[in-house]
Scaffold this active site. Structure first.
Site, PDB file in Angstrom:
ATOM      1  N   ASP A 174      14.078  84.197 124.067  1.00  0.00           N
ATOM      2  CA  ASP A 174      15.469  84.460 124.445  1.00  0.00           C
ATOM      3  C   ASP A 174      15.945  85.860 124.015  1.00  0.00           C
ATOM      4  O   ASP A 174      17.076  86.236 124.325  1.00  0.00           O
ATOM      5  CB  ASP A 174      16.402  83.393 123.857  1.00  0.00           C
ATOM      6  N   ARG A 211       9.258  74.962 134.108  1.00  0.00           N
ATOM      7  CA  ARG A 211       9.984  74.193 133.093  1.00  0.00           C
ATOM      8  C   ARG A 211       9.984  72.681 133.350  1.00  0.00           C
ATOM      9  O   ARG A 211      11.034  72.070 133.566  1.00  0.00           O
ATOM     10  CB  ARG A 211      11.427  74.711 132.961  1.00  0.00           C
ATOM     11  N   ARG A 254      27.430  81.580 130.734  1.00  0.00           N
ATOM     12  CA  ARG A 254      26.807  80.332 130.288  1.00  0.00           C
ATOM     13  C   ARG A 254      26.512  80.391 128.793  1.00  0.00           C
ATOM     14  O   ARG A 254      26.534  79.352 128.131  1.00  0.00           O
ATOM     15  CB  ARG A 254      25.482  80.109 131.034  1.00  0.00           C
ATOM     16  N   LYS A 269      24.905  78.074 120.956  1.00  0.00           N
ATOM     17  CA  LYS A 269      24.841  77.269 122.195  1.00  0.00           C
ATOM     18  C   LYS A 269      23.736  76.217 122.100  1.00  0.00           C
ATOM     19  O   LYS A 269      23.957  75.049 122.429  1.00  0.00           O
ATOM     20  CB  LYS A 269      24.565  78.192 123.385  1.00  0.00           C
ATOM     21  N   ASN A 270      22.555  76.649 121.646  1.00  0.00           N
ATOM     22  CA  ASN A 270      21.410  75.739 121.693  1.00  0.00           C
ATOM     23  C   ASN A 270      21.437  74.661 120.607  1.00  0.00           C
ATOM     24  O   ASN A 270      20.565  73.798 120.573  1.00  0.00           O
ATOM     25  CB  ASN A 270      20.091  76.520 121.628  1.00  0.00           C
ATOM     26  N   CYS A 279      13.287  76.572 137.896  1.00  0.00           N
ATOM     27  CA  CYS A 279      14.268  77.425 137.218  1.00  0.00           C
ATOM     28  C   CYS A 279      13.851  78.865 137.459  1.00  0.00           C
ATOM     29  O   CYS A 279      12.683  79.146 137.715  1.00  0.00           O
ATOM     30  CB  CYS A 279      14.220  77.069 135.734  1.00  0.00           C
ATOM     31  N   ARG A 305      20.041  72.826 132.816  1.00  0.00           N
ATOM     32  CA  ARG A 305      18.865  71.994 132.546  1.00  0.00           C
ATOM     33  C   ARG A 305      19.019  71.188 131.257  1.00  0.00           C
ATOM     34  O   ARG A 305      18.452  70.106 131.123  1.00  0.00           O
ATOM     35  CB  ARG A 305      17.624  72.870 132.405  1.00  0.00           C
TER      36      ARG A 305
HETATM   37  C1  UD1 Z   1      14.925  75.858 124.833  1.00  0.00           C
HETATM   38  C2  UD1 Z   1      16.179  76.707 124.805  1.00  0.00           C
HETATM   39  C3  UD1 Z   1      15.954  77.999 125.585  1.00  0.00           C
HETATM   40  C4  UD1 Z   1      14.702  78.728 125.099  1.00  0.00           C
HETATM   41  C5  UD1 Z   1      13.502  77.789 125.047  1.00  0.00           C
HETATM   42  C6  UD1 Z   1      12.281  78.405 124.398  1.00  0.00           C
HETATM   43  C7  UD1 Z   1      17.942  75.055 124.628  1.00  0.00           C
HETATM   44  C8  UD1 Z   1      19.090  74.364 125.273  1.00  0.00           C
HETATM   45  N1  UD1 Z   1      17.271  75.944 125.375  1.00  0.00           N
HETATM   46  O1  UD1 Z   1      14.675  75.508 126.194  1.00  0.00           O
HETATM   47  O2  UD1 Z   1      17.103  78.823 125.400  1.00  0.00           O
HETATM   48  O3  UD1 Z   1      14.393  79.791 125.957  1.00  0.00           O
HETATM   49  O4  UD1 Z   1      13.838  76.593 124.293  1.00  0.00           O
HETATM   50  O5  UD1 Z   1      12.588  78.851 123.125  1.00  0.00           O
HETATM   51  O6  UD1 Z   1      17.666  74.852 123.466  1.00  0.00           O
HETATM   52  N2  UD1 Z   1       7.358  72.441 128.557  1.00  0.00           N
HETATM   53  C9  UD1 Z   1       6.488  71.587 129.201  1.00  0.00           C
HETATM   54  N3  UD1 Z   1       6.858  70.270 129.309  1.00  0.00           N
HETATM   55  C10 UD1 Z   1       8.019  69.780 128.789  1.00  0.00           C
HETATM   56  C11 UD1 Z   1       8.886  70.665 128.125  1.00  0.00           C
HETATM   57  C12 UD1 Z   1       8.525  71.999 128.018  1.00  0.00           C
HETATM   58  O7  UD1 Z   1       5.440  71.985 129.689  1.00  0.00           O
HETATM   59  O8  UD1 Z   1       8.293  68.585 128.916  1.00  0.00           O
HETATM   60  C13 UD1 Z   1       7.004  73.890 128.438  1.00  0.00           C
HETATM   61  C14 UD1 Z   1       7.984  74.802 129.183  1.00  0.00           C
HETATM   62  O9  UD1 Z   1       7.681  74.922 130.541  1.00  0.00           O
HETATM   63  C15 UD1 Z   1       7.820  76.107 128.417  1.00  0.00           C
HETATM   64  C16 UD1 Z   1       7.549  75.627 126.979  1.00  0.00           C
HETATM   65  O10 UD1 Z   1       7.138  74.272 127.086  1.00  0.00           O
HETATM   66  O11 UD1 Z   1       6.698  76.803 128.890  1.00  0.00           O
HETATM   67  C17 UD1 Z   1       8.731  75.730 126.042  1.00  0.00           C
HETATM   68  O12 UD1 Z   1       9.862  75.173 126.667  1.00  0.00           O
HETATM   69  P1  UD1 Z   1      10.992  74.387 125.844  1.00  0.00           P
HETATM   70  O13 UD1 Z   1      10.896  74.707 124.394  1.00  0.00           O
HETATM   71  O14 UD1 Z   1      10.957  72.958 126.235  1.00  0.00           O
HETATM   72  O15 UD1 Z   1      12.298  75.032 126.438  1.00  0.00           O
HETATM   73  P2  UD1 Z   1      13.690  74.319 126.535  1.00  0.00           P
HETATM   74  O16 UD1 Z   1      13.775  73.290 125.460  1.00  0.00           O
HETATM   75  O17 UD1 Z   1      13.958  73.930 127.944  1.00  0.00           O
END
Ligand code: UD1
Length: 432
Positions: A319, A135, A411, A35-36, A130, A106
């Site tokens: 995850d 996030r 999902r 998925k990711n 979320c 998201r």
């Molecule tokens: C992706 C995965 C999700 C997984 C997560 C962490 C996808 C579609 N989803 O989510 O399944 O649980 O990685 O492995 O690939 N953060 C910030 N600012 C930002 C972006 C992130 O502070 O602009 C923080 C988030 O709040 C969190 C951390 O960084 O604490 C990691 O999040 P992130 O790796 O961005 O998660 P996703 O990419 O949303």
């Protein structure tokens, strides 16, 4: 609102999963595409006017949402029953991701980088909070600004503009998976070189990079914490096969472990699951690794409790945290689980307690004293992986567990009840 969820502004009935626990799982199943990786790759198809073929696309609600989003922009998407998707993004008439779709997924934010890179403009609804934490997407936005985009937040939308993005040196404060993917995609069409430091090293980031390279992008270093992208004038066509889903594979491995069973996962990549396999071995599982399969044999034993700390790849994945909470709840001993990625990712623990699990939560740490047996109860899924944890608990519990709000499961898990039934589980979907 009991029995219904709001999806794209409509009320839709919500199915439940009824699980009669206690059967050790046995047999073989095939792991689906990740998925990711599928989500950023589908979004990345916006970068090219040439035809794109993506194979091994998992049939999931999130994938359907991403396809709906692309179609709403004027992209032509066709798919066959062999999980191949053909995309023609030669005409993108709307450069907008509406709130109705973004709020259900998201990962819709992944269209931001490609749209600005190819069209010089994008309007993407801010995702908002979320169930598992705040996030934010500030790092996606700051990266685009560093590449010369003008960004404004208006009426809940991120509005980004740039005549042409320019290469930049970006150091992420926090490792972000979709942030890395979004900026890597944006940089492929920028003028000059972009360097992403403290980049996410997840296998899915490598898959996205390989997809972009297949289209003619100049990307190197994906899989390490420094990724270099030299912008090109345009990208071409590609045929890309999505890598196997390591989180789906990990979930079925824990399903075998929690029931004392023996399961073979075909098309699973052990290289991407090392941190998980180490913990399963520690829990007492025998793991056999083949070229394209992983086999787990628990030999009917009760798992031993394990300590876990979630960290970005190659560390233990957040995850997989809920699934290991489920396993620790019936394990022998005391296990400590520390969640360092998301601040509110223990909601499944409250449901597991309703099934008799013995947890104490303090801050980002859940300490679990394993009990001999969980007892069935109606439980409520709160997010995608929490729901997987509850399904696993149901497989091990005495009696019939009813998992509500399984749209969260749909999902991210392709035909979960069929795959589990193939392994001998007594599980069925019951309409509301
Ligand atoms: C992706 C995965 C999700 C997984 C997560 C962490 C996808 C579609 N989803 O989510 O399944 O649980 O990685 O492995 O690939 N953060 C910030 N600012 C930002 C972006 C992130 O502070 O602009 C923080 C988030 O709040 C969190 C951390 O960084 O604490 C990691 O999040 P992130 O790796 O961005 O998660 P996703 O990419 O949303």
């Amino acid at each position: 609102m009991a029995g219904a969820s709001i999806g794209c502004g409509r009320l839709v009935p919500v199915d439940k999963l009824l699980i009669k626990g206690g059967t050790p799982l046995r047999g073989a199943i095939t792991v689906s595409g990740a998925k990711n990786a599928a989500l950023p790759i589908l979004a990345g198809s916006l970068l090219s006017a040439e035809p794109i073929v993506i194979k091994n696309v998992p049939q999931l609600k999130d994938v359907a949402t991403m396809i709906t989003l692309l179609q709403s922009m004027g992209v032509q998407v066709t798919f066959d029953d062999k999980l191949n998707v053909e995309i023609d993004a030669s005409k993108v008439t709307e450069r907008r991701a509406p709130y109705d779709l973004v709020k259900t997924m998201r990962a819709s934010i992944l269209v931001l980088g490609p749209l600005v890179a190819r069209y010089g403009e994008a309007a993407v609804s801010l995702p908002g909070g979320c169930a598992i934490g705040a996030r934010p997407v500030n790092l996606h936005v700051q990266g685009l600004q560093a590449m010369g985009a003008e960004v404004a937040i208006e009426n809940g939308f991120i509005l980004a503009r740039a005549e042409r993005l320019v290469g930049a040196h970006i150091v992420f404060d926090t490792v972000t998976v979709t942030g890395t993917e979004n900026l890597m995609m944006a940089a492929t069409l920028a003028r000059g070189e972009t360097v992403l430091e403290n980049a996410a090293r997840e296998p899915e980031v490598i898959d996205v990079a390989n997809f972009l390279i297949g289209m003619g992008a100049d990307v190197s270093g994906a899989g390490s914490s420094t990724i270099r992208i030299r912008g090109v004038e345009q990208l071409g066509n590609v045929e890309h096969v999505i890598l196997p889903d390591r989180i789906e594979a990990g979930t079925y491995l824990v399903a075998a472990a929690i029931t004392g069973g023996k399961v073979r996962l075909n098309q699973a990549s052990s290289d991407h699951l090392e941190a998980v396999l180490v913990k399963l071995r520690e829990a007492g599982a025998e793991i056999i690794i083949g070229e394209h399969f992983i086999e787990i044999d628990m030999k009917g034993r009760r798992p031993s409790a394990v300590d876990i700390r979630t960290t970005p790849y190659p560390g233990f994945p957040t995850d997989m945290q809920a699934q290991f909470c489920a396993m620790n709840s019936i394990a022998d001993g005391v296990g400590t689980i520390k969640e360092t990625i998301f601040e509110n990712r223990f909601q499944h623990v409250l449901e597991l307690q309703r099934m008799g699990a013995d947890f104490e939560i303090e801050g980002n740490t859940a300490v679990c004293r394993g009990v001999e047996k969980l007892t069935a109860a109606p439980v409520m899924a709160t997010d995608l992986r929490a729901s997987a944890g509850l399904v696993l608990a149901g497989l091990a519990a005495e009696g019939e567990t009813l998992v509500d709000r399984i749209y969260h499961v749909d999902r991210g898990y392709e035909r979960i009840e069929e795959k589990l039934r193939q392994l001998g589980a007594e599980i069925k979907r019951v309409p509301n």
